[in-house]
Design a protein around this motif. Sequence first.
Motif, PDB file in Angstrom:
ATOM      1  N   CYS A 172      82.622  62.763  37.678  1.00 16.87           N
ATOM      2  CA  CYS A 172      81.890  61.654  37.690  1.00 16.87           C
ATOM      3  C   CYS A 172      80.483  61.753  38.190  1.00 16.87           C
ATOM      4  CB  CYS A 172      82.586  60.476  38.686  1.00 16.87           C
ATOM      5  SG  CYS A 172      84.180  59.977  38.203  1.00 16.87           S
ATOM      6  N   LEU A 173      80.309  62.691  39.203  1.00 16.13           N
ATOM      7  CA  LEU A 173      78.711  62.638  39.388  1.00 16.13           C
ATOM      8  C   LEU A 173      77.984  63.646  38.266  1.00 16.13           C
ATOM      9  CD1 LEU A 173      79.428  63.716  43.087  1.00 16.13           C
ATOM     10  CD2 LEU A 173      78.418  61.683  42.405  1.00 16.13           C
ATOM     11  N   ALA A 174      78.841  64.599  37.767  1.00 13.94           N
ATOM     12  CA  ALA A 174      78.086  65.173  36.457  1.00 13.94           C
ATOM     13  C   ALA A 174      77.693  64.302  35.681  1.00 13.94           C
ATOM     14  CB  ALA A 174      78.982  66.553  36.272  1.00 13.94           C
ATOM     15  N   HIS A 175      78.581  63.357  35.167  1.00 10.73           N
ATOM     16  CA  HIS A 175      78.075  62.389  34.076  1.00 10.73           C
ATOM     17  C   HIS A 175      76.951  61.419  34.467  1.00 10.73           C
ATOM     18  CE1 HIS A 175      80.981  61.804  30.538  1.00 10.73           C
ATOM     19  NE2 HIS A 175      81.844  63.001  31.504  1.00 10.73           N
ATOM     20  N   ALA A 176      76.948  61.168  35.776  1.00  4.88           N
ATOM     21  CA  ALA A 176      75.656  60.301  36.194  1.00  4.88           C
ATOM     22  C   ALA A 176      74.575  61.053  36.171  1.00  4.88           C
ATOM     23  CB  ALA A 176      76.034  59.894  37.686  1.00  4.88           C
ATOM     24  N   ALA A 177      74.502  62.575  36.211  1.00  3.68           N
ATOM     25  CA  ALA A 177      73.365  63.335  36.336  1.00  3.68           C
ATOM     26  C   ALA A 177      72.623  63.771  35.025  1.00  3.68           C
ATOM     27  CB  ALA A 177      73.671  64.739  37.340  1.00  3.68           C
ATOM     28  N   GLN A 178      73.407  63.295  33.944  1.00  2.00           N
ATOM     29  CA  GLN A 178      72.716  63.730  32.703  1.00  2.00           C
ATOM     30  C   GLN A 178      71.392  62.990  32.775  1.00  2.00           C
ATOM     31  OE1 GLN A 178      75.923  63.989  29.484  1.00  2.00           O
ATOM     32  NE2 GLN A 178      76.699  62.308  30.845  1.00  2.00           N
ATOM     33  N   VAL A 186      79.258  56.307  42.772  1.00  2.00           N
ATOM     34  CA  VAL A 186      79.341  56.737  44.278  1.00  2.00           C
ATOM     35  C   VAL A 186      80.691  56.913  44.304  1.00  2.00           C
ATOM     36  CG1 VAL A 186      79.491  55.542  46.400  1.00  2.00           C
ATOM     37  CG2 VAL A 186      77.712  54.642  44.720  1.00  2.00           C
ATOM     38  N   ALA A 187      81.152  58.189  44.912  1.00  2.00           N
ATOM     39  CA  ALA A 187      82.364  58.676  45.383  1.00  2.00           C
ATOM     40  C   ALA A 187      82.632  58.690  46.572  1.00  2.00           C
ATOM     41  CB  ALA A 187      82.375  60.172  44.695  1.00  2.00           C
ATOM     42  N   LEU A 188      83.714  57.861  47.039  1.00  2.00           N
ATOM     43  CA  LEU A 188      84.021  57.530  48.290  1.00  2.00           C
ATOM     44  C   LEU A 188      85.100  58.412  48.856  1.00  2.00           C
ATOM     45  CD1 LEU A 188      84.042  53.426  48.050  1.00  2.00           C
ATOM     46  CD2 LEU A 188      82.121  55.033  49.037  1.00  2.00           C
ATOM     47  N   ARG A 189      84.948  59.073  49.814  1.00  6.06           N
ATOM     48  CA  ARG A 189      85.959  59.898  50.292  1.00  6.06           C
ATOM     49  C   ARG A 189      86.892  59.227  51.270  1.00  6.06           C
ATOM     50  NH1 ARG A 189      82.577  65.786  50.628  1.00  6.06           N
ATOM     51  NH2 ARG A 189      82.989  66.022  48.251  1.00  6.06           N
ATOM     52  N   TYR A 190      88.003  58.653  51.165  1.00  6.12           N
ATOM     53  CA  TYR A 190      88.636  57.601  52.029  1.00  6.12           C
ATOM     54  C   TYR A 190      89.493  58.639  53.009  1.00  6.12           C
ATOM     55  CZ  TYR A 190      88.332  53.819  48.608  1.00  6.12           C
ATOM     56  OH  TYR A 190      87.780  52.707  47.749  1.00  6.12           O
ATOM     57  N   PHE A 191      89.526  58.271  54.325  1.00  3.22           N
ATOM     58  CA  PHE A 191      90.147  58.988  55.447  1.00  3.22           C
ATOM     59  C   PHE A 191      91.073  58.088  55.679  1.00  3.22           C
ATOM     60  CE2 PHE A 191      86.199  61.370  55.516  1.00  3.22           C
ATOM     61  CZ  PHE A 191      86.376  62.412  56.069  1.00  3.22           C
ATOM     62  N   ALA A 237      86.073  46.526  52.244  1.00  3.33           N
ATOM     63  CA  ALA A 237      84.582  46.351  52.461  1.00  3.33           C
ATOM     64  C   ALA A 237      83.519  47.431  52.094  1.00  3.33           C
ATOM     65  CB  ALA A 237      84.106  45.933  54.059  1.00  3.33           C
ATOM     66  N   ALA A 238      83.881  48.656  52.582  1.00  3.17           N
ATOM     67  CA  ALA A 238      82.850  49.704  52.069  1.00  3.17           C
ATOM     68  C   ALA A 238      83.020  50.041  50.588  1.00  3.17           C
ATOM     69  CB  ALA A 238      83.668  50.792  52.746  1.00  3.17           C
ATOM     70  N   THR A 239      84.040  49.753  50.116  1.00  2.11           N
ATOM     71  CA  THR A 239      84.151  49.942  48.427  1.00  2.11           C
ATOM     72  C   THR A 239      83.229  48.985  47.904  1.00  2.11           C
ATOM     73  OG1 THR A 239      86.323  50.859  48.756  1.00  2.11           O
ATOM     74  CG2 THR A 239      85.716  50.141  46.418  1.00  2.11           C
ATOM     75  N   ILE A 240      83.339  47.761  48.047  1.00  2.00           N
ATOM     76  CA  ILE A 240      82.509  46.717  47.502  1.00  2.00           C
ATOM     77  C   ILE A 240      80.929  47.018  47.761  1.00  2.00           C
ATOM     78  CG2 ILE A 240      81.810  44.223  47.558  1.00  2.00           C
ATOM     79  CD1 ILE A 240      84.887  43.540  48.178  1.00  2.00           C
ATOM     80  N   ALA A 241      80.847  47.437  48.936  1.00  2.00           N
ATOM     81  CA  ALA A 241      79.311  47.522  49.410  1.00  2.00           C
ATOM     82  C   ALA A 241      78.917  48.844  48.472  1.00  2.00           C
ATOM     83  CB  ALA A 241      79.133  48.103  50.824  1.00  2.00           C
ATOM     84  N   ALA A 242      79.604  49.757  48.158  1.00  2.00           N
ATOM     85  CA  ALA A 242      79.490  50.997  47.330  1.00  2.00           C
ATOM     86  C   ALA A 242      79.029  50.606  45.861  1.00  2.00           C
ATOM     87  CB  ALA A 242      80.534  52.019  47.256  1.00  2.00           C
ATOM     88  N   ALA A 243      79.509  49.383  45.436  1.00  2.00           N
ATOM     89  CA  ALA A 243      79.076  48.918  44.198  1.00  2.00           C
ATOM     90  C   ALA A 243      78.086  47.859  44.052  1.00  2.00           C
ATOM     91  CB  ALA A 243      80.382  47.978  43.504  1.00  2.00           C
ATOM     92  N   HIS A 249      73.837  56.350  45.444  1.00  2.00           N
ATOM     93  CA  HIS A 249      74.539  57.258  44.480  1.00  2.00           C
ATOM     94  C   HIS A 249      75.184  58.539  45.232  1.00  2.00           C
ATOM     95  CE1 HIS A 249      70.680  59.187  44.400  1.00  2.00           C
ATOM     96  NE2 HIS A 249      71.160  60.313  44.339  1.00  2.00           N
ATOM     97  N   GLY A 250      76.185  59.132  44.849  1.00  2.00           N
ATOM     98  CA  GLY A 250      76.514  60.487  45.339  1.00  2.00           C
ATOM     99  C   GLY A 250      77.823  60.157  46.322  1.00  2.00           C
ATOM    100  N   VAL A 251      78.161  61.071  47.327  1.00  2.00           N
ATOM    101  CA  VAL A 251      79.265  61.194  47.942  1.00  2.00           C
ATOM    102  C   VAL A 251      79.187  60.381  49.132  1.00  2.00           C
ATOM    103  CG1 VAL A 251      81.214  62.573  49.144  1.00  2.00           C
ATOM    104  CG2 VAL A 251      80.350  63.289  46.978  1.00  2.00           C
ATOM    105  N   ILE A 252      80.317  59.509  49.815  1.00  2.00           N
ATOM    106  CA  ILE A 252      80.151  58.970  50.820  1.00  2.00           C
ATOM    107  C   ILE A 252      81.465  58.771  51.600  1.00  2.00           C
ATOM    108  CG2 ILE A 252      79.609  56.583  52.259  1.00  2.00           C
ATOM    109  CD1 ILE A 252      77.567  55.958  49.948  1.00  2.00           C
ATOM    110  N   ASN A 253      81.489  59.332  53.010  1.00  2.00           N
ATOM    111  CA  ASN A 253      82.602  59.350  53.633  1.00  2.00           C
ATOM    112  C   ASN A 253      83.018  57.694  54.131  1.00  2.00           C
ATOM    113  OD1 ASN A 253      82.946  62.081  53.845  1.00  2.00           O
ATOM    114  ND2 ASN A 253      82.075  62.340  55.726  1.00  2.00           N
ATOM    115  N   VAL A 254      84.209  57.388  53.757  1.00  2.00           N
ATOM    116  CA  VAL A 254      84.662  56.065  54.498  1.00  2.00           C
ATOM    117  C   VAL A 254      85.991  56.297  55.437  1.00  2.00           C
ATOM    118  CG1 VAL A 254      85.957  53.861  53.911  1.00  2.00           C
ATOM    119  CG2 VAL A 254      84.030  55.008  52.442  1.00  2.00           C
TER     120      VAL A 254
END
Length: 333
Positions: A172-178, A186-191, A237-243, A249-254
């Motif tokens: 996903c990030l590679a596509h966005a970087a074109q 935004v890629a959310l790393r859920y814990f 809440a974090a997921t909606i904020a990410a949109a 952009h990029g990776v974010i820990n949740v």
Amino acid sequence: MTQQLSSQHTPVPRRAVVTGSAGFIGSHLAHALVQAGTTVIGVDRRDPVMDPIAAANLGPLLSLPGYVHITADLVGCAIDPLLIDADAVFHLAGIPGVRPSWGPKFTDYVASNILATKRLLDAAARLRVPRLVVASSSSVYGTTDGGHSIETDHPHPASPYAVTKLAEEQLCLAHAAQPHSTISVVALRYFTVYGPRQRTDMFTHRALLTALTGQPLRLYGDGHQRRDFTYINDAVAATIAAATTPDVHGVINVGGGSNASLLEVVGIANSLTGRDIDLRHESPRHGDVLITRAHPGRAHEVLGWKPQVDLPTGMRAHMEFLASEPAVYGRAA
């Protein structure tokens, strides 16, 4: 504790697509968005007419105006019509679980977590969708030294499942970087997200269910494995904020900030129900890491997000839900 958002205080997309909408996080996310005024196209390969878990997860949604459900598999369905006029796509569809990914089902993981994602990205590019939020996982970090995992750490996935989640987010990030891309990702790393409607194979569900029913609890390893537990409302809440947060952009820990051992989870379940759980120790499972702990800084800084629900409070809400819905959710995997 049903996730609710006020459209007066929390911005939401006007029109959004939620893939995996019949799942745990997806159904909560779609419900919160619809309640806040978003028109939601929910997509899931599980048919609520045939699948009792999908039907139960979607139950609060199907009668609401503003929600449209499509039963379709992203591996082969026509995706472009789903994305027409969408302000955001929340891509939560995929196959979860560490243990089954070691076996012959790995090809299904590749198809659903990687190949389907590539098809979705191609369609999003054609339809010029401005924002895609993709569900990744803390499992991409693999074995750590026990400290906080930060987004810039080098990933060391320890299971085939984690490998596919890392490939998915990086694709996903590679596509966005074109150079000519119009989509931000935004890629959310859920814990370890938990709460009502959690998958039945997850530990919090199993601990609470066995405490309620008196059944024995299978505990893989010695129980000193630690996790950052994230309550479902906080994850939504974090997921909606990410949109909806501009220029993110990029990776974010949740991560929910409630770091606890599995034995501590058992202790909370004991205290909530007043019943001691009968533990049955079994060998550790391949790919299960000892400790996950999220560094929360980027989520706080760029999304303005902080978790609100501590582990005892979230587990109480989860327990009350299980007690009220035993027919569908009252089983352990």
